[in-house]
Write an enzyme that holds these catalytic residues in place. Sequence first.
Site, PDB file in Angstrom:
ATOM      1  N   CYS A 129       7.461   6.609   1.175  1.00 11.72           N
ATOM      2  CA  CYS A 129       6.237   7.765  -0.237  1.00 11.72           C
ATOM      3  C   CYS A 129       7.324   7.180  -0.764  1.00 11.72           C
ATOM      4  CB  CYS A 129       6.307   9.271   0.835  1.00 11.72           C
ATOM      5  SG  CYS A 129       5.657   9.039   2.421  1.00 11.72           S
ATOM      6  N   LYS A 142       4.635   6.074  -3.563  1.00 15.47           N
ATOM      7  CA  LYS A 142       3.236   6.984  -3.998  1.00 15.47           C
ATOM      8  C   LYS A 142       3.324   7.183  -5.438  1.00 15.47           C
ATOM      9  CE  LYS A 142       1.917  10.965  -0.904  1.00 15.47           C
ATOM     10  NZ  LYS A 142       1.861  12.122   0.122  1.00 15.47           N
ATOM     11  N   SER A 150      -9.641  19.342  -2.755  1.00 16.86           N
ATOM     12  CA  SER A 150      -8.631  20.411  -2.563  1.00 16.86           C
ATOM     13  C   SER A 150      -6.412  20.261  -2.508  1.00 16.86           C
ATOM     14  CB  SER A 150      -8.663  21.411  -1.421  1.00 16.86           C
ATOM     15  OG  SER A 150      -9.020  20.378  -0.156  1.00 16.86           O
ATOM     16  N   LYS A 151      -7.075  18.990  -2.692  1.00 18.78           N
ATOM     17  CA  LYS A 151      -5.234  18.368  -2.603  1.00 18.78           C
ATOM     18  C   LYS A 151      -4.509  18.343  -1.321  1.00 18.78           C
ATOM     19  CE  LYS A 151      -4.705  19.174  -7.910  1.00 18.78           C
ATOM     20  NZ  LYS A 151      -3.856  19.528  -8.637  1.00 18.78           N
ATOM     21  N   ASP A 183      -2.884   6.165   5.710  1.00 18.98           N
ATOM     22  CA  ASP A 183      -1.408   6.377   5.167  1.00 18.98           C
ATOM     23  C   ASP A 183      -0.664   5.237   5.515  1.00 18.98           C
ATOM     24  OD1 ASP A 183       0.666   7.112   3.305  1.00 18.98           O
ATOM     25  OD2 ASP A 183       0.735   8.899   3.981  1.00 18.98           O
ATOM     26  N   GLY A 234      -8.364  -2.575  13.527  1.00 20.94           N
ATOM     27  CA  GLY A 234      -7.665  -2.562  12.119  1.00 20.94           C
ATOM     28  C   GLY A 234      -8.412  -3.303  11.020  1.00 20.94           C
ATOM     29  N   HIS A 235      -7.173  -3.428   9.778  1.00 20.68           N
ATOM     30  CA  HIS A 235      -7.271  -4.504   8.808  1.00 20.68           C
ATOM     31  C   HIS A 235      -6.398  -4.802   8.516  1.00 20.68           C
ATOM     32  CE1 HIS A 235     -10.263  -6.606   6.845  1.00 20.68           C
ATOM     33  NE2 HIS A 235      -9.313  -6.130   5.104  1.00 20.68           N
ATOM     34  N   SER A 236      -6.515  -6.464   8.024  1.00 22.03           N
ATOM     35  CA  SER A 236      -4.854  -6.650   7.820  1.00 22.03           C
ATOM     36  C   SER A 236      -5.592  -8.021   6.383  1.00 22.03           C
ATOM     37  CB  SER A 236      -3.971  -7.943   8.840  1.00 22.03           C
ATOM     38  OG  SER A 236      -5.028  -9.611   9.199  1.00 22.03           O
TER      39      SER A 236
END
Length: 351
Positions: A16, A19, A47-48, A67, A137-139
């Site tokens: 993280c 970010k 609204s975060k 994420d 999923g996706h790659s």
Amino acid sequence: MNGKEEKIVFCKGGGCTAKLGAGLLSHVLEKLPKGPADENLLVGYDSKDDAAVYRISEDAAVVQTLDFFPPMVDDPYTFGKIAATNALSDIYAMGGQVKTALNIVCFPESMDLNILGEILRGGSEKVLEAGGTLAGGHSINDTDVKYGLSVMGMVHPDQIWSNNSGQPGDRLILTKRLGVGILCTANRVGEASKEAMEQAVASMTTLNRKASEIAARYRVHACTDVTGFGFLGHLHEMMDGRLSCRVDGAAVPIFPEAVHHANEFLLTAAGQKNRNHVGAYVTFEDSSFATEELLFDPQTSGGLLLAVDGKDAKELEKELQKAGLPAKIVGEVTEKTDMEIRVRGKVNGMT
């Protein structure tokens, strides 16, 4: 890993800490066209909050989040577990239950595919532990490794934990230790001890499921998970411009060795971004440099930060600790004052 060169390519600072800064992100998001309001969108990006929530019936709402990030540890399997645990956390921060997950993968075709297999194995294990189903999923081929999940969960519309609905008199409870950003920084330059990194990895791979399920039995008014914006960044979002709070620095659970590394200036750029973004909303009294850095430190797969009714706080803290979590009451929400966040005292750890 096969050789020092590939190891450096695989892990050059992630989690993280990768970010975008909160200030930069807010500047971009506020310019997006919102379109007509949808009364069934109970929680959106304005609204975060930690995830979106969309009502599909009177007693059911979908919780949606995603994420992903670059590696912050050298072992691919461990990285997969950490990234998945972190992505799943947003569902728990909303008071929801995990249902399905989709892999998000960026991976260089020139790299050993066994590494990718280990990442995905680690992620899959955590989805199963969460009680969810990995549904696809996706790659894409990329120059650097990145991995994470898009996660769908469910929650009752009347039982959503938003991040900004705390009340004066609430106690703040943090369920995991702070300092993993600093420890990972120290580890990249060979300064972190093996024991400290084992503790950090154990924390980052612990689902917030147990904490969320226990807290659901109490009067929780607000909740968020502490990740890239650090403890104080996420606490600032919880105050929402209408509340203030007091934080007891000595009560905050931390990794003791992180105090030593903070004093040695083994810090993260993301931590300094967090300081720049929320520093004006915070005052420190009888504190220390290490305390400030740990509270600004970006966390990967951090704990839940709960605003719980003051009458329930001690019992909830006790039950969380009984379940093996390092949870502590770390502060109190108050009416709005001239300073949003007041931190008094120093964290306990190595000096």
